[in-house]
Design a protein around this motif. Structure first.
Motif, PDB file in Angstrom:
ATOM      1  N   GLY A   1      11.658  17.290 -50.405  1.00 18.84           N
ATOM      2  CA  GLY A   1      11.672  17.561 -48.966  1.00 18.84           C
ATOM      3  C   GLY A   1      10.464  18.418 -48.611  1.00 18.84           C
ATOM      4  O   GLY A   1       9.692  18.112 -47.719  1.00 18.84           O
TER       5      GLY A   1
ATOM      6  N   ASP B   1      15.797  18.513 -51.763  1.00 22.21           N
ATOM      7  CA  ASP B   1      15.546  19.509 -50.730  1.00 22.21           C
ATOM      8  C   ASP B   1      15.596  20.949 -51.253  1.00 22.21           C
ATOM      9  O   ASP B   1      16.002  21.866 -50.532  1.00 22.21           O
ATOM     10  CB  ASP B   1      16.555  19.318 -49.587  1.00 22.21           C
ATOM     11  CG  ASP B   1      15.871  19.081 -48.255  1.00 22.21           C
ATOM     12  OD1 ASP B   1      14.631  19.060 -48.224  1.00 22.21           O
ATOM     13  OD2 ASP B   1      16.578  18.913 -47.248  1.00 22.21           O
TER      14      ASP B   1
ATOM     15  N   THR C   1      16.423  23.779 -48.294  1.00 21.82           N
ATOM     16  CA  THR C   1      17.805  24.186 -48.047  1.00 21.82           C
ATOM     17  C   THR C   1      17.860  25.662 -47.659  1.00 21.82           C
ATOM     18  O   THR C   1      17.352  26.513 -48.377  1.00 21.82           O
ATOM     19  CB  THR C   1      18.662  23.947 -49.314  1.00 21.82           C
ATOM     20  OG1 THR C   1      18.475  22.599 -49.734  1.00 21.82           O
ATOM     21  CG2 THR C   1      20.125  24.203 -49.060  1.00 21.82           C
TER      22      THR C   1
ATOM     23  N   GLY D   1      18.063  21.893 -43.890  1.00 22.52           N
ATOM     24  CA  GLY D   1      17.013  21.224 -44.653  1.00 22.52           C
ATOM     25  C   GLY D   1      16.259  20.167 -43.872  1.00 22.52           C
ATOM     26  O   GLY D   1      16.366  20.078 -42.640  1.00 22.52           O
ATOM     27  N   THR D   2      15.498  19.350 -44.599  1.00 19.03           N
ATOM     28  CA  THR D   2      14.615  18.386 -43.939  1.00 19.03           C
ATOM     29  C   THR D   2      15.397  17.303 -43.182  1.00 19.03           C
ATOM     30  O   THR D   2      14.916  16.801 -42.180  1.00 19.03           O
ATOM     31  CB  THR D   2      13.674  17.693 -44.958  1.00 19.03           C
ATOM     32  OG1 THR D   2      14.432  17.276 -46.071  1.00 19.03           O
ATOM     33  CG2 THR D   2      12.568  18.609 -45.412  1.00 19.03           C
TER      34      THR D   2
ATOM     35  N   VAL E   1      21.050  13.404 -51.001  1.00 26.03           N
ATOM     36  CA  VAL E   1      20.280  14.638 -50.820  1.00 26.03           C
ATOM     37  C   VAL E   1      20.666  15.604 -51.931  1.00 26.03           C
ATOM     38  O   VAL E   1      21.842  15.851 -52.190  1.00 26.03           O
ATOM     39  CB  VAL E   1      20.512  15.282 -49.434  1.00 26.03           C
ATOM     40  CG1 VAL E   1      19.730  16.592 -49.319  1.00 26.03           C
ATOM     41  CG2 VAL E   1      20.106  14.330 -48.316  1.00 26.03           C
TER      42      VAL E   1
END
Ligand code: PLP
Length: 390
Positions: free
Chosen positions: A177, A206, A210, A219-220, A231
């Motif tokens: 991410g 991520d 996060t 997150g992203t 994820v």
């Protein structure tokens, strides 16, 4: 030749390549100012982005669990290691990430390996960003699927690879991410569009996002408003504890519980880590100010360094790579920072391309203004002295 002789030769080669590493000893709890190898340093290289690793609330909750549940978990999650705290934490991660289900692993590293070695099968292909984290690279190596690398965050390159791999059964796009050496954010919105167009699945690691990116720190995925298939996250960075996790559908989690070997054959993290991580997620979800505070500092540092004439890579993430140029000057730069009481490492080839050696700064919500000011004046002075800026 004895094994020590043989290994010494290999270490010698590592040294010659400039890749020799040594440990530093921290004699204080994780906080902006620490005792590093016996001297006081303001640390600008930790992943403790929200300052939670030494948070009194986490410590208080952890102490209580420690007394009730003891230290070790005593087994894998599938034998005797699964406590109610592991399940509560998984439910907490699920509600925080707004997904269907979550599965805890002992680390983000093992979560990546578990997913990548079990999900794609022989006849599938993994499309992996050139700058992905070592744990993704290792996961790809363990997978029976073929791995194809695309240029860093380059959607044309990804699309070319998607077109060229249509003969494979399934395609999985796997990406960080936030990229750990460049501070770039994966263009997840575009990746998701390409995935849809070419019928591929998306796996996002991520770890650095996060707790940091997105309005609620989710997150992203939250930042871009998308839902990748898988994820992965870690509780060891912004959450300040330890442990990794995977979020996604209930079926995905059920599958991983039955097939991810790094889940099945590893001792569960201690219940105390679960309670602490649970408290950390509560804080991440409820305290937006920590994140805003962090973002403000990121922007100040980046824009000031930019105005001074430094080349700064990446987007607004806590990872701020400042390009110095050649490897030797970068090492000198880092040494001079240390003499000024600032700890930030030089990153050299082959970790980064030739001529792009850098100081990799990370900033946390716990750094106070005076520490940031000291960092910036030190950069200006050292930058001029070493002729990195004029
Ligand atoms: C740190 C990191 C990991 C590993 O997470 P751990 O919980 O420390 O094992 C995985 N992926 C990325 C991108 C990371 O930065």
């Amino acid at each position: 030749m004895s094994s020590d002789q043989w290994l010494s030769q290999r270490i010698q080669k590592t040294k010659q390549a400039g890749l020799y590493r040594e440990l530093r000893t921290m004699s204080t709890a994780p906080q902006p100012q620490m005792i590093v190898n016996g001297t006081k340093q303001v640390v600008f290289s930790s992943n403790n982005y929200l300052g939670l690793a030494n948070d009194p609330i986490l410590i208080e909750k952890a102490l209580k669990t420690l007394q009730e549940f003891g230290m070790g978990s005593s087994g894998s999650r599938l034998t005797t290691g699964n406590t109610e705290w592991h399940e509560k934490l998984e439910q907490r991660i699920t509600s925080f990430k707004k997904t269907e289900a979550a599965l805890l692993f002992s680390s983000g590293y093992l979560a990546n390996i578990g997913v990548l070695s079990s999900l794609p099968e022989q006849g599938d292909v993994l499309l992996s960003d050139q700058l992905n984290h070592a744990s993704i690279i290792d996961g790809c190596r363990l997978s029976k699927a073929k791995t194809v690398i695309y240029q860093h965050a380059d959607m044309n390159s990804l699309e070319v690879q998607l077109k060229e791999t249509q003969a494979y059964t399934r395609r999985f796009i796997v990406t960080d991410g936030v990229f750990s050496m460049d501070g770039t954010i994966a263009p997840l919105d575009q990746i998701m569009k390409l995935a849809k167009r070419y019928d591929a699945y998306v796996i996002v690691d991520d770890a650095h996002a996060t707790g940091v990116l997105g309005e609620g720190g989710r997150g992203t995925s939250e930042l871009f408003g998308v839902s990748p298939d898988v994820v992965i996250g870690t509780l060891s960075k912004a959450a300040g504890v330890e442990g990794g996790f995977v979020t996604g559908s209930k079926v995905l989690i059920d599958f991983l519980l039955n097939h991810a070997r790094t889940f099945m054959f590893q001792t569960a993290i201690p219940p105390v880590s679960c309670t602490a991580a649970y408290a950390a997620i509560d804080i991440i979800e409820k305290n937006q100010d920590k994140r805003e505070h962090l973002l403000r500092k990121i922007k100040i540092i980046k824009s000031t360094l930019d105005t001074m004439g430094f080349k700064v890579y990446g987007q607004d993430t806590p990872i701020i790579p400042v390009i110095v140029g050649d490897a030797e000057t970068s090492v000198q730069f880092s040494k001079k920072l240390q003499e000024n009481g600032i700890y930030a490492p030089a990153i050299r080839p082959p970790t980064v391309p030739n001529g792009e050696s850098r100081i990799r700064l990370t900033v946390t919500a716990a750094h106070v203004d005076s520490q940031v000011e000291h960092l910036l004046t030190s950069f200006k002075d050292i930058g001029r002295e070493l002729k990195v800026i004029s």
